[in-house]
Design an enzyme around this catalytic site. Structure first.
Site, PDB file in Angstrom:
ATOM      1  N   PHE A 136       0.865  -1.189   0.000  1.00 52.61           N
ATOM      2  CA  PHE A 136       0.000   0.000   0.000  1.00 52.61           C
ATOM      3  C   PHE A 136       0.891   1.225   0.000  1.00 52.61           C
ATOM      4  N   GLY A 137       0.909   1.956  -1.089  1.00 52.38           N
ATOM      5  CA  GLY A 137       1.830   3.092  -1.217  1.00 52.38           C
ATOM      6  C   GLY A 137       1.117   4.417  -1.055  1.00 52.38           C
ATOM      7  N   LEU A 138       1.246   5.003   0.124  1.00 51.13           N
ATOM      8  CA  LEU A 138       0.695   6.340   0.367  1.00 51.13           C
ATOM      9  C   LEU A 138       1.834   7.332   0.630  1.00 51.13           C
ATOM     10  N   THR A 139       2.749   6.964   1.552  1.00 51.93           N
ATOM     11  CA  THR A 139       3.824   7.863   1.979  1.00 51.93           C
ATOM     12  C   THR A 139       4.832   8.109   0.842  1.00 51.93           C
ATOM     13  N   SER A 145       3.255  12.618   7.098  1.00 50.60           N
ATOM     14  CA  SER A 145       2.058  12.965   7.886  1.00 50.60           C
ATOM     15  C   SER A 145       1.029  13.713   7.060  1.00 50.60           C
ATOM     16  N   TRP A 169       9.126   3.970   2.269  1.00 51.94           N
ATOM     17  CA  TRP A 169       8.784   3.266   3.517  1.00 51.94           C
ATOM     18  C   TRP A 169       7.580   2.353   3.336  1.00 51.94           C
ATOM     19  N   ARG A 250      -5.041   0.712  11.643  1.00 54.44           N
ATOM     20  CA  ARG A 250      -4.809   1.312  12.969  1.00 54.44           C
ATOM     21  C   ARG A 250      -5.565   0.517  14.029  1.00 54.44           C
ATOM     22  N   GLU A 370       1.339   4.552  10.333  1.00 55.92           N
ATOM     23  CA  GLU A 370      -0.124   4.603  10.488  1.00 55.92           C
ATOM     24  C   GLU A 370      -0.549   5.855  11.254  1.00 55.92           C
ATOM     25  N   THR A 372       1.642   9.284  13.094  1.00 57.27           N
ATOM     26  CA  THR A 372       2.537   9.406  14.258  1.00 57.27           C
ATOM     27  C   THR A 372       1.711   9.699  15.515  1.00 57.27           C
TER      28      THR A 372
HETATM   29  P1  TGC Z   1      -8.786  16.088   5.975  1.00 52.91           P
HETATM   30  O1  TGC Z   1      -9.130  17.352   5.280  1.00 52.91           O
HETATM   31  O2  TGC Z   1      -8.975  15.994   7.456  1.00 52.91           O
HETATM   32  O3  TGC Z   1      -9.594  14.890   5.313  1.00 52.91           O
HETATM   33  C1  TGC Z   1      -9.590  14.672   3.900  1.00 52.91           C
HETATM   34  C2  TGC Z   1     -10.756  13.736   3.599  1.00 52.91           C
HETATM   35  O4  TGC Z   1     -10.562  12.475   4.265  1.00 52.91           O
HETATM   36  C3  TGC Z   1     -11.637  12.251   5.211  1.00 52.91           C
HETATM   37  N1  TGC Z   1     -11.035  11.621   6.389  1.00 52.91           N
HETATM   38  C4  TGC Z   1     -11.215  10.333   6.685  1.00 52.91           C
HETATM   39  N2  TGC Z   1     -11.939   9.377   6.083  1.00 52.91           N
HETATM   40  C5  TGC Z   1     -11.913   8.146   6.620  1.00 52.91           C
HETATM   41  N3  TGC Z   1     -11.186   7.868   7.727  1.00 52.91           N
HETATM   42  C6  TGC Z   1     -10.440   8.803   8.349  1.00 52.91           C
HETATM   43  N4  TGC Z   1      -9.717   8.462   9.423  1.00 52.91           N
HETATM   44  C7  TGC Z   1     -10.429  10.096   7.837  1.00 52.91           C
HETATM   45  N5  TGC Z   1      -9.807  11.262   8.188  1.00 52.91           N
HETATM   46  C8  TGC Z   1     -10.190  12.192   7.289  1.00 52.91           C
HETATM   47  C9  TGC Z   1     -12.226  13.622   5.476  1.00 52.91           C
HETATM   48  O5  TGC Z   1     -13.560  13.518   5.900  1.00 52.91           O
HETATM   49  C10 TGC Z   1     -12.104  14.256   4.112  1.00 52.91           C
HETATM   50  O6  TGC Z   1     -13.114  13.692   3.294  1.00 52.91           O
HETATM   51  P2  TGC Z   1     -13.833  14.540   2.142  1.00 52.91           P
HETATM   52  O7  TGC Z   1     -14.745  13.558   1.475  1.00 52.91           O
HETATM   53  O8  TGC Z   1     -14.524  15.662   2.846  1.00 52.91           O
HETATM   54  O9  TGC Z   1     -12.734  15.046   1.231  1.00 52.91           O
HETATM   55  O10 TGC Z   1      -7.293  15.728   5.567  1.00 52.91           O
HETATM   56  P3  TGC Z   1      -5.925  16.426   5.926  1.00 52.91           P
HETATM   57  O11 TGC Z   1      -5.162  16.609   4.658  1.00 52.91           O
HETATM   58  O12 TGC Z   1      -6.161  17.630   6.788  1.00 52.91           O
HETATM   59  O13 TGC Z   1      -5.163  15.297   6.775  1.00 52.91           O
HETATM   60  C11 TGC Z   1      -5.658  14.823   7.962  1.00 52.91           C
HETATM   61  C12 TGC Z   1      -4.640  13.875   8.664  1.00 52.91           C
HETATM   62  C13 TGC Z   1      -3.397  14.607   9.079  1.00 52.91           C
HETATM   63  C14 TGC Z   1      -5.335  13.362   9.910  1.00 52.91           C
HETATM   64  C15 TGC Z   1      -4.305  12.691   7.789  1.00 52.91           C
HETATM   65  O14 TGC Z   1      -3.786  13.036   6.607  1.00 52.91           O
HETATM   66  C16 TGC Z   1      -3.446  11.656   8.468  1.00 52.91           C
HETATM   67  O15 TGC Z   1      -3.976  10.752   9.094  1.00 52.91           O
HETATM   68  N6  TGC Z   1      -2.071  11.714   8.335  1.00 52.91           N
HETATM   69  C17 TGC Z   1      -1.210  10.606   8.779  1.00 52.91           C
HETATM   70  C18 TGC Z   1      -0.763   9.834   7.564  1.00 52.91           C
HETATM   71  C19 TGC Z   1      -0.675   8.359   7.824  1.00 52.91           C
HETATM   72  O16 TGC Z   1      -1.231   7.826   8.771  1.00 52.91           O
HETATM   73  N7  TGC Z   1      -0.014   7.630   6.941  1.00 52.91           N
HETATM   74  C20 TGC Z   1       0.066   6.217   7.049  1.00 52.91           C
HETATM   75  C21 TGC Z   1       0.624   5.593   5.793  1.00 52.91           C
HETATM   76  S1  TGC Z   1       0.328   3.847   5.660  1.00 52.91           S
HETATM   77  C22 TGC Z   1       1.319   3.166   6.820  1.00 52.91           C
HETATM   78  O17 TGC Z   1       1.938   3.801   7.620  1.00 52.91           O
HETATM   79  C23 TGC Z   1       1.370   1.690   6.839  1.00 52.91           C
HETATM   80  S2  TGC Z   1       2.402   1.002   8.024  1.00 52.91           S
HETATM   81  C24 TGC Z   1       1.734  -0.496   7.987  1.00 52.91           C
HETATM   82  C25 TGC Z   1       2.402  -1.571   8.724  1.00 52.91           C
HETATM   83  O18 TGC Z   1       3.517  -1.995   8.336  1.00 52.91           O
HETATM   84  O19 TGC Z   1       1.731  -2.077   9.663  1.00 52.91           O
HETATM   85  P1  FAD Z   2       6.973  13.405   9.023  1.00 54.05           P
HETATM   86  O1  FAD Z   2       5.574  13.539   8.549  1.00 54.05           O
HETATM   87  O2  FAD Z   2       8.032  14.139   8.286  1.00 54.05           O
HETATM   88  O3  FAD Z   2       7.016  13.818  10.556  1.00 54.05           O
HETATM   89  C1  FAD Z   2       8.240  14.046  11.260  1.00 54.05           C
HETATM   90  C2  FAD Z   2       7.889  14.521  12.680  1.00 54.05           C
HETATM   91  O4  FAD Z   2       7.142  15.767  12.576  1.00 54.05           O
HETATM   92  C3  FAD Z   2       6.971  13.551  13.414  1.00 54.05           C
HETATM   93  O5  FAD Z   2       7.264  13.557  14.788  1.00 54.05           O
HETATM   94  C4  FAD Z   2       5.582  14.151  13.186  1.00 54.05           C
HETATM   95  O6  FAD Z   2       4.628  13.767  14.174  1.00 54.05           O
HETATM   96  C5  FAD Z   2       5.905  15.638  13.268  1.00 54.05           C
HETATM   97  N1  FAD Z   2       4.875  16.447  12.590  1.00 54.05           N
HETATM   98  C6  FAD Z   2       4.545  16.462  11.273  1.00 54.05           C
HETATM   99  N2  FAD Z   2       3.532  17.311  11.049  1.00 54.05           N
HETATM  100  C7  FAD Z   2       3.200  17.847  12.256  1.00 54.05           C
HETATM  101  C8  FAD Z   2       2.198  18.773  12.695  1.00 54.05           C
HETATM  102  N3  FAD Z   2       1.318  19.310  11.862  1.00 54.05           N
HETATM  103  N4  FAD Z   2       2.162  19.059  14.040  1.00 54.05           N
HETATM  104  C9  FAD Z   2       3.017  18.480  14.915  1.00 54.05           C
HETATM  105  N5  FAD Z   2       3.974  17.603  14.555  1.00 54.05           N
HETATM  106  C10 FAD Z   2       4.051  17.290  13.242  1.00 54.05           C
HETATM  107  N6  FAD Z   2       3.716   4.265   4.589  1.00 54.05           N
HETATM  108  C11 FAD Z   2       2.898   3.744   3.618  1.00 54.05           C
HETATM  109  O7  FAD Z   2       2.271   4.474   2.865  1.00 54.05           O
HETATM  110  N7  FAD Z   2       2.795   2.385   3.468  1.00 54.05           N
HETATM  111  C12 FAD Z   2       3.465   1.505   4.254  1.00 54.05           C
HETATM  112  O8  FAD Z   2       3.327   0.285   4.084  1.00 54.05           O
HETATM  113  C13 FAD Z   2       4.330   2.030   5.274  1.00 54.05           C
HETATM  114  N8  FAD Z   2       5.085   1.173   6.024  1.00 54.05           N
HETATM  115  C14 FAD Z   2       5.994   1.699   6.907  1.00 54.05           C
HETATM  116  C15 FAD Z   2       6.866   0.837   7.573  1.00 54.05           C
HETATM  117  C16 FAD Z   2       7.829   1.353   8.441  1.00 54.05           C
HETATM  118  C17 FAD Z   2       8.775   0.421   9.117  1.00 54.05           C
HETATM  119  C18 FAD Z   2       7.877   2.749   8.675  1.00 54.05           C
HETATM  120  C19 FAD Z   2       8.896   3.298   9.655  1.00 54.05           C
HETATM  121  C20 FAD Z   2       7.037   3.609   8.012  1.00 54.05           C
HETATM  122  C21 FAD Z   2       6.089   3.104   7.111  1.00 54.05           C
HETATM  123  N9  FAD Z   2       5.259   3.952   6.369  1.00 54.05           N
HETATM  124  C22 FAD Z   2       4.431   3.450   5.407  1.00 54.05           C
HETATM  125  C23 FAD Z   2       5.421   5.409   6.465  1.00 54.05           C
HETATM  126  C24 FAD Z   2       4.732   6.034   7.669  1.00 54.05           C
HETATM  127  O9  FAD Z   2       3.354   6.038   7.530  1.00 54.05           O
HETATM  128  C25 FAD Z   2       5.283   7.457   7.830  1.00 54.05           C
HETATM  129  O10 FAD Z   2       6.634   7.331   8.257  1.00 54.05           O
HETATM  130  C26 FAD Z   2       4.494   8.289   8.815  1.00 54.05           C
HETATM  131  O11 FAD Z   2       3.205   8.576   8.304  1.00 54.05           O
HETATM  132  C27 FAD Z   2       5.213   9.609   9.181  1.00 54.05           C
HETATM  133  O12 FAD Z   2       5.685  10.265   8.063  1.00 54.05           O
HETATM  134  P2  FAD Z   2       7.238  10.761   7.980  1.00 54.05           P
HETATM  135  O13 FAD Z   2       8.097   9.630   8.377  1.00 54.05           O
HETATM  136  O14 FAD Z   2       7.423  11.371   6.655  1.00 54.05           O
HETATM  137  O15 FAD Z   2       7.353  11.846   9.128  1.00 54.05           O
END
Ligand code: TGC
Ligand code: FAD
Length: 391
Positions: A136-139, A145, A169, A250, A370, A372
């Site tokens: 799943f490629g989002l980052t 973030s 990542w 999550r 997922e 921070t």
């Molecule tokens: P924002 O304007 O708040 O929302 C944009 C649209 O998305 C909707 N929405 C959601 N929908 C479903 N579930 C949620 N939890 C949702 N949160 C928001 C929202 O209603 C809106 O919809 P629409 O239809 O009105 O357009 O978006 P924003 O740009 O302000 O960002 C909000 C924020 C910061 C919370 C979000 O972008 C975020 O969660 N950032 C963190 C990124 C993250 O978690 N990345 C993870 C990548 S995948 C990964 O890490 C896999 S690791 C897996 C592993 O190995 O286990």
């Molecule tokens: P950044 O977003 O650059 O953040 C750096 C620091 O700044 C953090 O402490 C953060 O909390 C802080 N920060 C950023 N914005 C704010 C704000 N507005 N206010 C306060 N603090 C802030 N991603 C995928 O898409 N798919 C995957 O399968 C996946 N697997 C992963 C596996 C591993 C082992 C790891 C380590 C990461 C993986 N990720 C994946 C990526 C992961 O989701 C991101 O690392 C994470 O979302 C944070 O992004 P970043 O590392 O770019 O940190």
């Protein structure tokens, strides 16, 4: 009067008594599989940065891949059972929970929720069986973030799409048969299924990790990748598409963290019972008991929170900010527990022979991916105050 140490700190609150027979049976089955196939080798795999890919079909047979999804060869269990499976997987190693989270909650869920019938028929049965692997490629390198700023872009060329950009990542990236890739288009963010071997799609594994070493993490590159319209997830529009998948993963993590913490406390209890200093087992010292008591309290709280959220999810009324509460609290508590358990093991605590430092290192990634802990704090803050503080 002295007694026997408790083997499982979750027994303190008799957490198992509030589960159904089926939930207990699923949890026990997953635990048995891990005891047999993963636990004997995990220290070595972590040290050698090895992901045991051959276990994918076995995990498929066990029924944990996409286990809370209905149809297409998925087990269709309730959310609590899925959570308990994640708990046991992460008790063995966060890398295995990661594999199962990405396969079931990110790759499969994105297709199950947003895909066409053809995409579901093509991919879901193979992904559920572990015959195919998904990622799943989002980052991206510059957007973690804040995924809304992503630069990966798909533009129309006749009936096709041309995809350019990169992802960073990405768990399972280097071994995935199919990647769910999120990209900007002229109409906003859309999702695409990119099969391995598509011309212009390459991957590179990330080395020198000090965390999640028994898991593959990769970069994905897209250089003029041509995709038919049938590769687009037809129902996904905007950031809501990927964020809805994150809710599922999550949720698994908030249970998984309980497993990692439980495993650390178990290791610490066992060690404290057998390690003698000043002619007494260290478990008899009040400071050791305070550590174990405090950690068992926070473990019990985390487990009850996970179960409560699981019951809400099974009633289809869980909200994203509630999942943030669970992920934020349980991962934060788990990493504190892992570090504290390491202290009880003294110098032995830094050896891979024992699990706490391996868990602590893994949990560094879990705290970050997922969303921070800071992002989840702000999501909870927004829910409480009504004010957005991300920007
Ligand atoms: P924002 O304007 O708040 O929302 C944009 C649209 O998305 C909707 N929405 C959601 N929908 C479903 N579930 C949620 N939890 C949702 N949160 C928001 C929202 O209603 C809106 O919809 P629409 O239809 O009105 O357009 O978006 P924003 O740009 O302000 O960002 C909000 C924020 C910061 C919370 C979000 O972008 C975020 O969660 N950032 C963190 C990124 C993250 O978690 N990345 C993870 C990548 S995948 C990964 O890490 C896999 S690791 C897996 C592993 O190995 O286990
Ligand atoms: P950044 O977003 O650059 O953040 C750096 C620091 O700044 C953090 O402490 C953060 O909390 C802080 N920060 C950023 N914005 C704010 C704000 N507005 N206010 C306060 N603090 C802030 N991603 C995928 O898409 N798919 C995957 O399968 C996946 N697997 C992963 C596996 C591993 C082992 C790891 C380590 C990461 C993986 N990720 C994946 C990526 C992961 O989701 C991101 O690392 C994470 O979302 C944070 O992004 P970043 O590392 O770019 O940190």
């Amino acid at each position: 009067m002295n007694g026997k140490p408790m083997k499982d700190p979750l027994e303190l609150l008799d957490i198992a008594s509030v589960l159904t027979d089926e939930e207990r049976e699923i949890q026990a089955t997953v635990a048995r599989f891990l005891a047999d196939r993963v636990r004997p080798h995990i220290g070595e795999w972590f040290e050698n940065a090895h992901f045991a890919r051959e276990l994918a079909p076995e995990l498929g047979k066990l029924g944990v891949l996409g286990m809370h999804l209905e149809g297409y060869g998925c087990a269709g269990t309730n959310a609590v059972s899925y959570g308990l499976a994640c708990l046991e997987l992460e008790a063995a190693d966060s890398g295995f929970r990661s594999f199962v989270s990405v396969q079931g909650s990110l790759s499969m869920f994105s297709i199950w929720k947003w895909g066409s019938q053809e995409q579901k028929q093509e991919w879901l049965p193979r992904l559920a069986a572990g015959e195919a692997i998904g990622c799943f490629g989002l980052t991206e390198p510059d957007f973690g973030s804040n995924p809304s700023g992503m630069r990966t872009r798909a533009v129309r060329d006749g009936d096709d799409w041309i995809l350019n950009g990169s992802k960073m990542w990405i768990t399972n990236g280097g071994i995935a048969d199919v990647a769910t890739v999120w990209a900007q288009t002229e109409h906003g963010i859309r999702g695409f299924l990119v099969p391995r071997g598509t011309q212009g799609f390459t991957t590179r594994d990330i080395k020198q990790k000090m965390s999640l070493r028994a898991s593959i993490t990769s970069e994905l590159y897209f250089d003029n990748v041509r995709l038919p319209e049938s590769a687009r997830l037809p129902l996904a529009e905007g950031l809501r598409g990927p964020l809805s998948c994150l809710n599922e993963a999550r949720f698994g993590i908030l249970f998984g963290a309980v497993g990692a913490a439980r495993d650390c406390i178990q290791a610490a209890i066992e060690y404290a019972d057998s390690r003698v200093q000043f002619d007494k087992p260290i478990s008899s010292f009040q400071l050791t008991q305070k550590k174990l008591a405090d950690m068992s309290l926070s473990l019990g709280n985390a487990a009850l929170l996970a179960l409560h959220l699981g019951r809400l999810k099974d009633q289809h009324r869980i909200r994203p900010e509630q999942i943030s509460v669970g992920k934020l609290n349980n991962v934060r508590e788990a990493i504190a527990i892992a570090r504290e358990c390491r202290t009880i093991l003294g110098a032995n605590g830094i050896s891979l022979e024992y699990s706490p430092l391996r868990h602590a290192n893994n949990l560094e990634s879990v705290l970050t991916y997922e969303g921070t802990s800071e992002m989840h704090t702000l999501i909870v803050g927004q829910a409480i105050t009504g004010q957005v503080a991300f920007r």
